[in-house]
Design a protein around this motif. Structure first.
Motif, mmCIF file in Angstrom:
data_model
loop_
_atom_site.group_PDB
_atom_site.id
_atom_site.type_symbol
_atom_site.label_atom_id
_atom_site.label_comp_id
_atom_site.label_asym_id
_atom_site.label_seq_id
_atom_site.Cartn_x
_atom_site.Cartn_y
_atom_site.Cartn_z
ATOM 1 N N LEU A 194 57.877 26.683 48.536
ATOM 2 C CA LEU A 194 59.280 26.833 48.926
ATOM 3 C C LEU A 194 59.353 27.066 50.427
ATOM 4 C CD1 LEU A 194 62.176 27.014 47.718
ATOM 5 C CD2 LEU A 194 61.893 29.496 47.748
ATOM 6 N N THR A 195 60.195 26.284 51.091
ATOM 7 C CA THR A 195 60.358 26.426 52.533
ATOM 8 C C THR A 195 61.830 26.329 52.892
ATOM 9 O OG1 THR A 195 60.286 24.080 53.155
ATOM 10 C CG2 THR A 195 58.167 25.192 52.853
ATOM 11 N N LEU A 196 62.166 26.764 54.085
ATOM 12 C CA LEU A 196 63.491 26.499 54.629
ATOM 13 C C LEU A 196 63.610 25.013 54.942
ATOM 14 C CD1 LEU A 196 63.881 29.419 57.203
ATOM 15 C CD2 LEU A 196 64.956 29.248 54.970
ATOM 16 N N ARG A 197 64.810 24.476 54.834
ATOM 17 C CA ARG A 197 65.008 23.084 55.224
ATOM 18 C C ARG A 197 65.052 23.019 56.736
ATOM 19 N NH1 ARG A 197 66.100 18.072 54.001
ATOM 20 N NH2 ARG A 197 67.646 16.851 55.138
ATOM 21 N N GLY A 198 64.047 22.397 57.307
ATOM 22 C CA GLY A 198 63.992 22.280 58.752
ATOM 23 C C GLY A 198 62.555 22.353 59.230
ATOM 24 N N THR A 199 62.343 21.886 60.439
ATOM 25 C CA THR A 199 61.056 21.994 61.114
ATOM 26 C C THR A 199 61.322 22.340 62.563
ATOM 27 O OG1 THR A 199 61.019 19.639 61.697
ATOM 28 C CG2 THR A 199 59.955 20.270 59.619
ATOM 29 N N GLY A 200 60.338 22.875 63.232
ATOM 30 C CA GLY A 200 60.468 23.148 64.660
ATOM 31 C C GLY A 200 59.795 22.053 65.474
ATOM 32 N N SER A 201 60.344 21.780 66.636
ATOM 33 C CA SER A 201 59.670 20.868 67.566
ATOM 34 C C SER A 201 58.441 21.562 68.143
ATOM 35 C CB SER A 201 60.611 20.469 68.705
ATOM 36 O OG SER A 201 61.746 19.800 68.218
ATOM 37 N N ALA A 202 57.504 20.768 68.595
ATOM 38 C CA ALA A 202 56.323 21.314 69.257
ATOM 39 C C ALA A 202 56.605 21.537 70.734
ATOM 40 C CB ALA A 202 55.136 20.367 69.096
ATOM 41 N N ALA A 203 55.939 22.527 71.309
ATOM 42 C CA ALA A 203 55.910 22.694 72.764
ATOM 43 C C ALA A 203 54.611 22.077 73.264
ATOM 44 C CB ALA A 203 55.987 24.170 73.135
ATOM 45 N N TYR A 204 54.612 21.600 74.486
ATOM 46 C CA TYR A 204 53.400 20.967 75.031
ATOM 47 C C TYR A 204 52.984 21.663 76.308
ATOM 48 C CZ TYR A 204 50.156 17.582 76.985
ATOM 49 O OH TYR A 204 49.042 16.990 77.522
ATOM 50 N N GLY A 208 47.725 20.384 74.991
ATOM 51 C CA GLY A 208 47.852 20.775 73.591
ATOM 52 C C GLY A 208 49.295 20.875 73.138
ATOM 53 N N PHE A 209 49.545 20.504 71.875
ATOM 54 C CA PHE A 209 50.844 20.699 71.243
ATOM 55 C C PHE A 209 50.819 22.028 70.491
ATOM 56 C CE2 PHE A 209 50.580 16.033 71.452
ATOM 57 C CZ PHE A 209 51.822 15.719 71.996
ATOM 58 N N PHE A 210 51.773 22.885 70.768
ATOM 59 C CA PHE A 210 51.888 24.178 70.105
ATOM 60 C C PHE A 210 53.043 24.088 69.116
ATOM 61 C CE2 PHE A 210 49.759 24.813 74.051
ATOM 62 C CZ PHE A 210 48.892 25.888 73.879
ATOM 63 N N LEU A 211 52.760 24.285 67.833
ATOM 64 C CA LEU A 211 53.818 24.138 66.849
ATOM 65 C C LEU A 211 53.693 25.180 65.755
ATOM 66 C CD1 LEU A 211 53.164 21.282 64.324
ATOM 67 C CD2 LEU A 211 51.510 21.754 66.120
ATOM 68 N N GLY A 212 54.857 25.545 65.191
ATOM 69 C CA GLY A 212 54.911 26.467 64.078
ATOM 70 C C GLY A 212 54.771 25.720 62.766
ATOM 71 N N THR A 213 54.203 26.395 61.764
ATOM 72 C CA THR A 213 53.996 25.774 60.461
ATOM 73 C C THR A 213 54.874 26.440 59.407
ATOM 74 O OG1 THR A 213 52.221 27.251 59.715
ATOM 75 C CG2 THR A 213 51.603 25.408 61.158
ATOM 76 N N ALA A 214 54.993 25.786 58.259
ATOM 77 C CA ALA A 214 55.832 26.301 57.182
ATOM 78 C C ALA A 214 55.217 27.501 56.486
ATOM 79 C CB ALA A 214 56.103 25.198 56.164
ATOM 80 N N MET A 251 61.074 27.033 64.650
ATOM 81 C CA MET A 251 61.494 27.075 66.040
ATOM 82 C C MET A 251 60.389 26.502 66.909
ATOM 83 S SD MET A 251 60.741 30.941 67.286
ATOM 84 C CE MET A 251 60.577 30.260 68.930
ATOM 85 N N THR A 252 60.740 26.180 68.147
ATOM 86 C CA THR A 252 59.760 25.710 69.121
ATOM 87 C C THR A 252 59.127 26.912 69.805
ATOM 88 O OG1 THR A 252 61.108 23.743 69.530
ATOM 89 C CG2 THR A 252 59.415 24.274 71.160
ATOM 90 N N ASN A 259 51.256 33.287 78.070
ATOM 91 C CA ASN A 259 51.570 33.711 76.715
ATOM 92 C C ASN A 259 52.569 32.765 76.054
ATOM 93 O OD1 ASN A 259 50.902 36.343 78.329
ATOM 94 N ND2 ASN A 259 50.541 36.845 76.191
ATOM 95 N N LEU A 260 52.560 32.764 74.723
ATOM 96 C CA LEU A 260 53.618 32.081 73.981
ATOM 97 C C LEU A 260 54.278 33.092 73.049
ATOM 98 C CD1 LEU A 260 53.014 31.321 70.730
ATOM 99 C CD2 LEU A 260 51.360 29.807 71.775
ATOM 100 N N TYR A 261 55.527 32.825 72.726
ATOM 101 C CA TYR A 261 56.338 33.719 71.897
ATOM 102 C C TYR A 261 56.930 32.905 70.764
ATOM 103 C CZ TYR A 261 55.849 36.421 76.163
ATOM 104 O OH TYR A 261 55.322 37.081 77.253
ATOM 105 N N VAL A 262 56.896 33.474 69.568
ATOM 106 C CA VAL A 262 57.366 32.747 68.402
ATOM 107 C C VAL A 262 57.833 33.749 67.354
ATOM 108 C CG1 VAL A 262 55.110 32.639 67.265
ATOM 109 C CG2 VAL A 262 56.788 30.845 66.826
#
Length: 411
Positions: A194-204, A208-214, A251-252, A259-262
């Motif tokens: 079960l996931t929320l409907r949606g995906t986050g864009s990746a940051a670059y 490297g591509f930085f992306l959040g997962t479900a 989210m992206t 640092n990165l924030y998520v």
């Protein structure tokens, strides 16, 4: 919250379980009514138009983008339009239903755009719920190439030098050659039941591509080969059922310096080291909205539309604001000394960055605002559910007069 059930995507669960979302036994939290404010900033709409039929009540992350002296806008039904940034004149218009009418999957369903708009490398990229990814010529609107991704495209494509990459609803992150559309590689992620409907864009950043997962992680995918450099959990899901174990990152990731924030849904707001993924600090917040930042502050809108300012150095909360609770706020954006968010009734709200007080408001689209406002210079670009597109600016002259009156009263 009213929009909570609407944004859920169930995989492999029974209809009976999902029907609980609409049960009359579930008590909705009240939506905050708008109250009078002591305005110190006076926004005004300086230009507006309408593009297609908008997005209606559907989930969408479509929003305008500004580049090459143009404003690029798309609507859910497959229309993409370019306007002159200065005059607002329409420069070109492309209807994907005409261009791709020979494709069977699109003939039966019609075009349903939900991903974009991204402008880079003299191209405009937009994607749809059928997995269609298209690159248009920014000057003419002509189709440069099109391809089919492995899953719905629900977030804006990410451009990294010679590559454009998309995050699909099937948990597959795919990269394509930016000039030809040739698929280069794909990176598969674990998808929970079960996931929320949606995906986050990746940051670059830095190859490297930085992306959040479900499943509540941040992954770094190397641009050159599609392999993971590291993967780190933001939140480890717990709970007795699939609902309480949801930990999507929709989210992206926000990259600032080293640092990165998520933030994750049902989980945490974290700061991580960019190179290693080591957690610097972690605080309990639940959100599916992009973050904004200015100075030492991170700005977060949580899943109940409460707004927070957090010190990005240590995660300490600087202020919070709940006066717009449950108004289905958009992700925040920063302009001058204010944070700006939209709500489900179509209002843009301006919040003082230092105090957290609401100090300005303007109605843009009575059908509602849904996407993060885009700030370019001293202008705010927003897109409403009805298809209305508007440019909003701050009336600095009126603001200055208010300040002068205040100084006179003090004397």
């Amino acid at each position: 919250m009213k929009s909570w059930c609407k944004n859920l995507l169930a995989v492999g669960l029974s209809v009976a379980l999902l029907s609980a979302c609409s049960s009359s036994d579930v008590e909705e939290e009240p939506v905050s009514e708008l109250v009078d404010i002591q305005a110190t900033v006076f926004p005004e709409i300086i230009w507006n138009t309408s593009v297609g039929d908008g997005v209606g009540d559907y989930y969408s992350q479509l929003r305008p983008t500004v580049r090459y002296g143009k404003v690029f806008v798309a609507d859910r039904s497959g229309v993409v339009v370019a306007f002159d940034e200065t005059s607002g004149d329409e420069l070109w218009k492309q209807d994907f239903n005409d261009v791709f009418e020979d494709r069977l999957e699109i003939k039966t369903k019609g075009i349903r755009l939900a991903a974009g708009v991204t402008a880079a490398r003299n191209k405009v990229f937009v994607g749809g719920e059928t997995g269609l990814l298209v690159a248009l010529d920014e000057a003419t609107g002509d189709v440069v190439w099109s391809t089919q991704a492995n899953g719905e495209l629900l977030s804006a494509p990410t451009v990294a030098e010679d590559v454009v990459a998309v995050n699909t609803s099937k948990g597959v992150f795919e990269a394509f050659n930016i000039d030809t559309g040739k698929k280069l590689w794909s990176y598969e992620m674990q998808l929970p039941n079960l996931t929320l409907r949606g995906t986050g864009s990746a940051a670059y950043e830095a190859g490297g591509f930085f992306l959040g997962t479900a499943d509540g992680k941040v992954a770094v995918v190397v641009k050159s080969n599609g392999q993971a450099a590291w993967e780190q959990a933001v939140f480890s899901p717990t709970g007795a059922n699939e609902f309480t174990r949801m930990a999507d990152i929709d989210m992206t990731p926000l990259i600032l310096g080293e640092n990165l924030y998520v933030a994750s849904y049902n989980g945490n707001l974290v700061s991580m080291e960019l190179r290693s993924g080591r957690t610097v600090w972690s605080r309990k917040y639940s959100s599916f909205n992009d973050l904004a930042a200015a100075g030492i502050s991170l700005y977060l809108v949580d899943d109940h539309s409460r707004i927070y300012s957090v010190d990005r150095r240590n995660g300490l909360e600087l202020w919070s604001n709940s006066v717009l609770k449950n108004r289905e706020l958009t992700a925040p954006a920063v302009i001058d000394n204010y944070i700006v968010v939209g709500d489900f009734e179509g209002y843009l709200h301006f919040i003082d960055r230092n105090s957290g007080d609401v100090v300005g408001r303007i109605e843009v689209d009575s059908d509602g605002l849904y996407g993060q406002p885009l700030v370019v210079g001293d202008k705010i670009y927003v897109q409403g559910r009805s298809g209305k597109v508007a440019i909003v600016s701050l009336n600095k002259q009126e603001q200055m007069n208010v300040e002068e009156d205040t100084e006179t009263d003090a004397e």
